[in-house]
Each structure stands twice: as C-alpha cells, then as structure tokens.
Design an enzyme around this catalytic site. Structure first.
Site, short mmCIF file in Angstrom:
data_model
loop_
_atom_site.label_atom_id
_atom_site.label_comp_id
_atom_site.label_asym_id
_atom_site.label_seq_id
_atom_site.Cartn_x
_atom_site.Cartn_y
_atom_site.Cartn_z
N GLY A 1 36.54 41.18 45.62
CA GLY A 1 37.38 42.08 44.83
C GLY A 1 36.63 42.89 43.81
O GLY A 1 35.56 43.46 44.08
N ILE A 2 37.18 42.97 42.61
CA ILE A 2 36.61 43.78 41.54
C ILE A 2 35.23 43.29 41.16
O ILE A 2 34.31 44.09 40.93
CB ILE A 2 37.56 43.78 40.32
CG1 ILE A 2 38.84 44.55 40.64
CG2 ILE A 2 36.87 44.38 39.10
CD1 ILE A 2 39.94 44.39 39.60
N SER B 1 44.04 42.88 31.96
CA SER B 1 44.96 43.34 33.00
C SER B 1 46.05 44.17 32.35
O SER B 1 46.47 43.88 31.21
CB SER B 1 45.60 42.16 33.74
OG SER B 1 46.64 42.62 34.60
N THR C 1 30.54 37.48 36.24
CA THR C 1 31.17 36.23 36.69
C THR C 1 32.27 36.55 37.70
O THR C 1 32.91 37.60 37.64
CB THR C 1 31.74 35.43 35.51
OG1 THR C 1 32.78 36.18 34.88
CG2 THR C 1 30.64 35.12 34.50
N GLY C 2 32.49 35.63 38.63
CA GLY C 2 33.46 35.89 39.68
C GLY C 2 33.08 37.10 40.52
O GLY C 2 33.90 37.98 40.77
N GLY C 3 31.84 37.11 40.96
CA GLY C 3 31.31 38.30 41.63
C GLY C 3 31.29 38.23 43.14
O GLY C 3 30.55 38.99 43.77
N TYR D 1 50.11 34.08 33.28
CA TYR D 1 48.98 34.97 33.56
C TYR D 1 48.95 36.13 32.56
O TYR D 1 47.89 36.45 32.00
CB TYR D 1 49.09 35.51 34.98
CG TYR D 1 47.99 36.48 35.36
CD1 TYR D 1 46.76 36.03 35.80
CD2 TYR D 1 48.19 37.86 35.26
CE1 TYR D 1 45.75 36.93 36.16
CE2 TYR D 1 47.20 38.76 35.61
CZ TYR D 1 45.98 38.29 36.05
OH TYR D 1 44.98 39.18 36.39
#
Length: 250
Positions: free
Chosen positions: A18-19, A138, A13-15, A151
């Site tokens: 960035g990472i 994180s 997900t969120g591909g 966050y």
C-alpha cells in the site's frame, strides 16, 4: 526522479504494501538509503525486491518495543543518523459502538498510537538535527464514520502528536508533519471492505463523494510524503496535509 533525497537515510515503517510500499519505492527512486519494516518475512522480502535500490528490510511489529529497538539497531549497523522517518505502520477494522471489544481497542491503539509514539521516541538519538518526521494519520479523524470510531480516534491522536512534537523538537529544528490520506487503492482497503464485488461497490460509492471523482492511488500519497520530507517543505511544520481529492473540504 528529482534526487532531492540523494544519500539521505530514510525509515518507512509498514513498508511492505500500500502507501508504505509506494512511499519506500519513491524514496529509493529519489536516491535515498531506505529501511522498511514488515511483520511477515516473506512479504518483507518481496517488498525489498520490488523496491530495488538501496533498501533494507527489517522484520518487526511496531506495536512491540523490542521490534522497534531491532529496527534502529539495524540502522546503526550501516549509518550514523536518520534524515527522514515516515511512521506509517498501522491499521484498523470496523466495529460499531456496542460491539467494540478490548482486543479491538488494544490492537488498534497499539498499532496506531503506541507504535507511532515509540517509533518516533526511540528514533531520537539517531535523528539528525534538522530531520523530518512524517506521521500517517487519516482524513477519517476529521468527520464521523459509522463503525470506525476506534480507528478514527487513534488517527486523531496521531494528528495531535504532530502539533505537540514539533514544539518538543523545535530546539533541534526537526519538523513533524502529518499526512492524512483519504480512500486509497490498496490491498488493505479491499480487505477492510470485504473483498471482491463488495469492495468494488463500496469504493465506487465513496468515489462519488470525492470532488476529484475517484479514489487515490498509493503513489499519489507517496509524492505528498516526499514533499513533506524534503527541503522543499523546509518551512512547513506541524500541519495536517489532506491528500483525499478534496473530500474533507466540503
């Protein structure tokens, strides 16, 4: 390229940047069938072209349950199961105590906590027994950071998910681990730090606090995710793997 994940079905997900993008590309280079998500179609299409290989893009916001359902329906149309899930989508912004709004809280926790929770829960019918789940936490959850409390708290929740879910899923032998990157060279980081010379100055300052003497590249985080996802980590479960150049060990 090791082909440890040849023909495995992987969801990132969120591909699109960035990472997430670096990790999706690493999975594809390793021979996997990869599904990525992104909120903007143009960016998603560009990421699919960049990754190459056997990759499918599914537009969606992982903070919205209907978008998560659409993701897994897209997987079902092509495959019977998922072997690896990297719950990576999320983000955050600075806001000091006293200036935190409900909208700031809601946006951060919807993306980083609600999104991760339901991305994993809704994947359960498709996840094969013995699958691997990697959660993107994180290193900021391990120590205080000014103006970053919401966050940081959301990422502490993600780390806690790994500890608890490995117990919930132990009968299915599904491993759940958390990756905790440090400061990483991404477009999102530049935006967070204000862009341009301001961002470069902040990154240079932070690099001086890291024993490795520099910030990470997304590909370095990706290699750690691939390790946790692969059978090379078959007896690794419930951990938080810091990939931050040693920053939180001092």
């Amino acid at each position: 390229m090791t082909n440890r994940l040849e023909n495995k079905v992987v969801v990132v997900t969120g591909g699109t940047s960035g990472i997430g993008l670096a990790t999706a590309k690493a999975f594809a280079d390793d021979g996997a069938f990869v599904f990525i998500t992104g909120r903007r179609q143009e960016t998603l299409d560009a990421a699919v072209r960049s990754i190459g290989g056997r990759v499918t893009g599914v537009r969606g916001d992982m903070g919205r349950l209907e978008d998560i359902d659409r993701l897994y329906e897209a997987v079902r149309q092509k495959h019977d199961q998922i072997d690896v899930l990297f719950a990576n989508a999320g983000g955050g912004e600075f806001a000091p105590l006293g200036a935190i709004t409900e909208a700031h809280y809601q946006s951060t926790f919807d993306g980083n906590v609600k999104g991760v929770l339901f991305t994993v829960q809704k994947a359960l019918p498709l996840l094969r027994d013995g699958a691997s789940i990697v959660l993107n936490a994180s290193n900021v959850s391990a120590a205080g950071t000014p103006s970053f409390s919401v966050y940081s708290a959301s990422k502490a929740a993600v780390r806690s998910f790994a500890r608890n879910w490995m117990l919930d899923l132990k009968d299915r032998h599904i491993r759940v681990n958390a990756i905790s990157p440090g400061v990483t060279e991404t477009a999102g980081l530049d935006h967070l730090f204000g862009g341009g010379a301001q961002a470069e100055g902040t990154k240079n300052y932070l690099a001086g606090l890291i024993p490795a003497g520099r910030i990470a590249q997304p590909e370095e985080i990706a290699r750690a995710v691939l390790f946790l996802a692969s059978d090379d980590a078959s007896f690794v479960n419930g951990i938080e793997l810091f990939v931050d150049g040693g920053q939180k060990q001092i």
